[in-house]
Design a protein around this motif. Structure first.
Motif, PDB file in Angstrom:
ATOM      1  N   GLY A 146       0.813  -1.210   0.000  1.00 48.42           N
ATOM      2  CA  GLY A 146       0.000   0.000   0.000  1.00 48.42           C
ATOM      3  C   GLY A 146       0.846   1.258   0.000  1.00 48.42           C
ATOM      4  N   ALA A 147       1.920   1.258   0.795  1.00 47.18           N
ATOM      5  CA  ALA A 147       2.810   2.412   0.843  1.00 47.18           C
ATOM      6  C   ALA A 147       3.511   2.608  -0.492  1.00 47.18           C
ATOM      7  N   PHE A 148       3.927   1.513  -1.096  1.00 43.54           N
ATOM      8  CA  PHE A 148       4.589   1.576  -2.398  1.00 43.54           C
ATOM      9  C   PHE A 148       3.646   2.162  -3.449  1.00 43.54           C
ATOM     10  N   CYS A 149       2.415   1.696  -3.477  1.00 47.18           N
ATOM     11  CA  CYS A 149       1.438   2.188  -4.456  1.00 47.18           C
ATOM     12  C   CYS A 149       1.102   3.657  -4.201  1.00 47.18           C
ATOM     13  N   PHE A 150       1.032   4.050  -2.947  1.00 47.87           N
ATOM     14  CA  PHE A 150       0.772   5.454  -2.612  1.00 47.87           C
ATOM     15  C   PHE A 150       1.879   6.336  -3.160  1.00 47.87           C
ATOM     16  N   SER A 151       3.121   5.927  -2.959  1.00 54.41           N
ATOM     17  CA  SER A 151       4.264   6.705  -3.440  1.00 54.41           C
ATOM     18  C   SER A 151       4.254   6.814  -4.962  1.00 54.41           C
ATOM     19  N   MET A 152       3.976   5.723  -5.650  1.00 52.79           N
ATOM     20  CA  MET A 152       3.941   5.749  -7.110  1.00 52.79           C
ATOM     21  C   MET A 152       2.799   6.626  -7.619  1.00 52.79           C
ATOM     22  N   THR A 153       1.676   6.631  -6.913  1.00 53.36           N
ATOM     23  CA  THR A 153       0.560   7.494  -7.299  1.00 53.36           C
ATOM     24  C   THR A 153       0.945   8.959  -7.189  1.00 53.36           C
ATOM     25  N   ILE A 154       1.637   9.310  -6.107  1.00 53.22           N
ATOM     26  CA  ILE A 154       2.109  10.689  -5.946  1.00 53.22           C
ATOM     27  C   ILE A 154       3.057  11.063  -7.082  1.00 53.22           C
TER      28      ILE A 154
END
Length: 274
Positions: A146-154
């Protein structure tokens, strides 16, 4: 009542200076530097750079605003990195043209962005995961993903912003890259979707005038993809760190330096992992 709140804010500031002298010193040093740069830009009548300085001073206040109004505790290490990042991006990168003069400057900043965004995303999920009032419990691997996907979304949203600024205002936030070969179906005269390759490109001409860049100008695609790749690298590194932080029940020293937490919560919400 207003005076009482002001006294509380002043006392809080004094406490912050005592408990985090390093953070306070960095804040004052960077803020003073930005003010001096702004004065120089005023004398140069470069009003765009003056606005960048004002914008930077505003960004410097955001971490403390979040801590004071949203009851979120930002670790000193994370806050110092955020302040230095703002200075490096706006003052050094834009005004001092480090994006052009220093190779890899933009790449380094995007790598840091990926790392820090993953830390913030990790905190958002982990706070919910620790809250005793919620029935949701996510595994360490799921939180890391989830943290990885959040960072990539940003990272993707930022590239959308750069592209929009370039298209709407004629800027060059997505920096061009000089390449020496080209592969495209646009030059396929048969219109059969065959790739036509041109190699050994040494010059680009526009309206018959050579630009003198030494090759073909790629209009931002390579820069965008490179930014996303290094964002992925930074996000992946922190996701691994965060995974072992949760798996070790909050004993990791590195992750704590980058993860914001809620103030005034119980131990199970703010320090211990179930």
């Amino acid at each position: 009542m207003k005076k009482k709140r002001e006294r509380i804010h002043k006392l809080t500031l004094k406490e912050q200076i005592k408990t985090a002298p390093g953070l306070f010193a960095v804040y004052i040093l960077l803020r003073t530097s930005v003010v001096l740069v702004m004065i120089a830009q005023i004398f140069n009548k470069d009003w765009q750079n003056v606005m960048l300085c004002i914008y930077s001073l505003f960004l410097f206040t955001i971490p403390s605003f979040i801590e004071r109004n949203w009851h979120i505790d930002i670790p000193d290490t994370l806050e110092i990195i955020i302040l230095v990042f703002i200075y490096a991006a706006e003052i050094l990168g834009e005004i001092r043209a480090f994006y052009v003069k220093v190779p890899g400057w933009d790449t380094a900043l995007h790598t840091i962005t990926g790392f820090l965004s993953a830390a913030v995303g990790f905190s958002l999920v982990d706070i919910i995961n620790r809250n005793e009032n919620t029935k949701l419990y996510l595994s360490p691997l799921y939180v890391a993903i989830g943290a990885f996907c959040f960072s990539m979304t940003i990272g993707v949203l930022w590239e959308f912003f750069e592209f929009s600024a370039d298209m709407l205002f004629g800027l060059d936030m997505q920096k061009d890259t000089v390449v020496h070969e080209l592969h495209t179906v646009l030059l396929d005269e048969s219109m059969m979707n065959k790739v036509v390759s041109i190699t050994g490109i040494t010059e680009t001409a526009v309206n018959g005038q050579a630009l003198g860049v030494g090759g073909y100008i790629d209009i931002g695609l390579i820069d965008t993809m490179k930014d996303l790749f290094v964002n992925l690298l930074g996000a992946f590194v922190f996701s691994i760190i965060g995974f072992f932080y949760i798996k070790g029940r909050g004993n990791g020293k590195i992750a704590k330096r980058f993860m914001p937490t809620l103030k005034g919560r119980s131990a199970s919400e703010n320090g211990e992992i179930r």
